[in-house]
Scaffold this active site. Sequence first.
Site, PDB file in Angstrom:
ATOM      1  N   PRO A   2       0.813  -1.215   0.000  1.00 31.21           N
ATOM      2  CA  PRO A   2       0.000   0.000   0.000  1.00 31.21           C
ATOM      3  C   PRO A   2       0.857   1.281   0.000  1.00 31.21           C
ATOM      4  O   PRO A   2       2.015   1.263   0.412  1.00 31.21           O
ATOM      5  CB  PRO A   2      -0.805  -0.109   1.291  1.00 31.21           C
ATOM      6  CG  PRO A   2      -0.689  -1.533   1.721  1.00 31.21           C
ATOM      7  CD  PRO A   2       0.641  -1.971   1.245  1.00 31.21           C
ATOM      8  N   GLU A   3       0.237   2.369  -0.442  1.00 31.49           N
ATOM      9  CA  GLU A   3       0.901   3.667  -0.483  1.00 31.49           C
ATOM     10  C   GLU A   3       0.268   4.587   0.557  1.00 31.49           C
ATOM     11  O   GLU A   3      -0.533   4.148   1.390  1.00 31.49           O
ATOM     12  CB  GLU A   3       0.799   4.239  -1.894  1.00 31.49           C
ATOM     13  CG  GLU A   3       1.412   3.315  -2.947  1.00 31.49           C
ATOM     14  CD  GLU A   3       1.292   3.844  -4.364  1.00 31.49           C
ATOM     15  OE1 GLU A   3       1.214   5.087  -4.540  1.00 31.49           O
ATOM     16  OE2 GLU A   3       1.261   3.035  -5.309  1.00 31.49           O
ATOM     17  N   ARG A 113       2.854 -12.763   1.986  1.00 36.17           N
ATOM     18  CA  ARG A 113       4.174 -12.821   1.373  1.00 36.17           C
ATOM     19  C   ARG A 113       5.306 -12.728   2.395  1.00 36.17           C
ATOM     20  O   ARG A 113       6.469 -12.936   2.056  1.00 36.17           O
ATOM     21  CB  ARG A 113       4.310 -11.696   0.332  1.00 36.17           C
ATOM     22  CG  ARG A 113       3.349 -11.795  -0.840  1.00 36.17           C
ATOM     23  CD  ARG A 113       3.685 -12.930  -1.780  1.00 36.17           C
ATOM     24  NE  ARG A 113       4.984 -12.755  -2.407  1.00 36.17           N
ATOM     25  CZ  ARG A 113       5.200 -12.050  -3.517  1.00 36.17           C
ATOM     26  NH1 ARG A 113       4.181 -11.457  -4.128  1.00 36.17           N
ATOM     27  NH2 ARG A 113       6.415 -11.950  -4.039  1.00 36.17           N
TER      28      ARG A 113
END
Length: 285
Positions: A2-3, A113
Amino acid sequence: MPELPEVETVVRGLRAPLVGRTITSFWNDWPRSIGMPDPDSFAARVVGQTVQAIDRRAKYIVCTLDHDLLIVHLKMTGRLYVAPPDVPHEADRWVHVKLGLSDGRELRFSDSRKFGKVFLTGDFASITPGAAALGPEPLDDSFTADVFRARMKGRSTALKALLLDQSFIAGVGNIYADEALFRAKLHPLRRADTLTKAEAAALHATVQAVLREGIDHEGASVNWYRKPDGTTGEAQRHFYVYGREGEPCLMCGAPLHKIRVAQRGTHFCPTCQPEARPRKRRAAR
């Protein structure tokens, strides 16, 4: 991903359930998800501390405790959310960190991940070498167009690569860099030191605009990102170029292109964002 807009949305969604809660327990099944200190020291220090505030710095979630900072970087697939006690963490098989709370719920960090990190420290700058070098927050009042232009002075870097540089500006990533460059009508490979004052001001304005709109739409759920309540953001419904390779430009109708800049897929309109021609050298007299 995410940003900045996604992380800001997570921060806002966690304030109500977390602020004022005391941490009562710690559980971890993947030691490498703990950035610092080691898991045993983490457990000994964090239990008994109360969450005083939750904020964001760049793409980091920063929880201020009584004596430490609890910092989370979501990386590619991380999620941070509060779960009721009757929901077993096995319902989310990617949960790797759990913090029990004084109201019976749990703060859970899920990461398929396993690139995300959870830190406990007294000094934000100590968590990674890059943390100390983070650039200014793009939505701060102090980050003016003049500051933006001054930071670009003398930089020959391609604009897309520069916007992704967290030491230049904090929190902007692949999605919002593409969107800002499109709105400013600037090619992603344009060199930063070739911008006029007006072009730099336009890019400053579009960077701030796309980030604010991303927050208003509660982030972009294009991959793994979800809000703390598990629902999706809506920013992806409002993209002009990102993820739209081959589709018609919403402004001119030309097919959108995708190239790689700074090892990242980069979307743009070749008509609305023409590549600037090199300036002609003046002939020697």
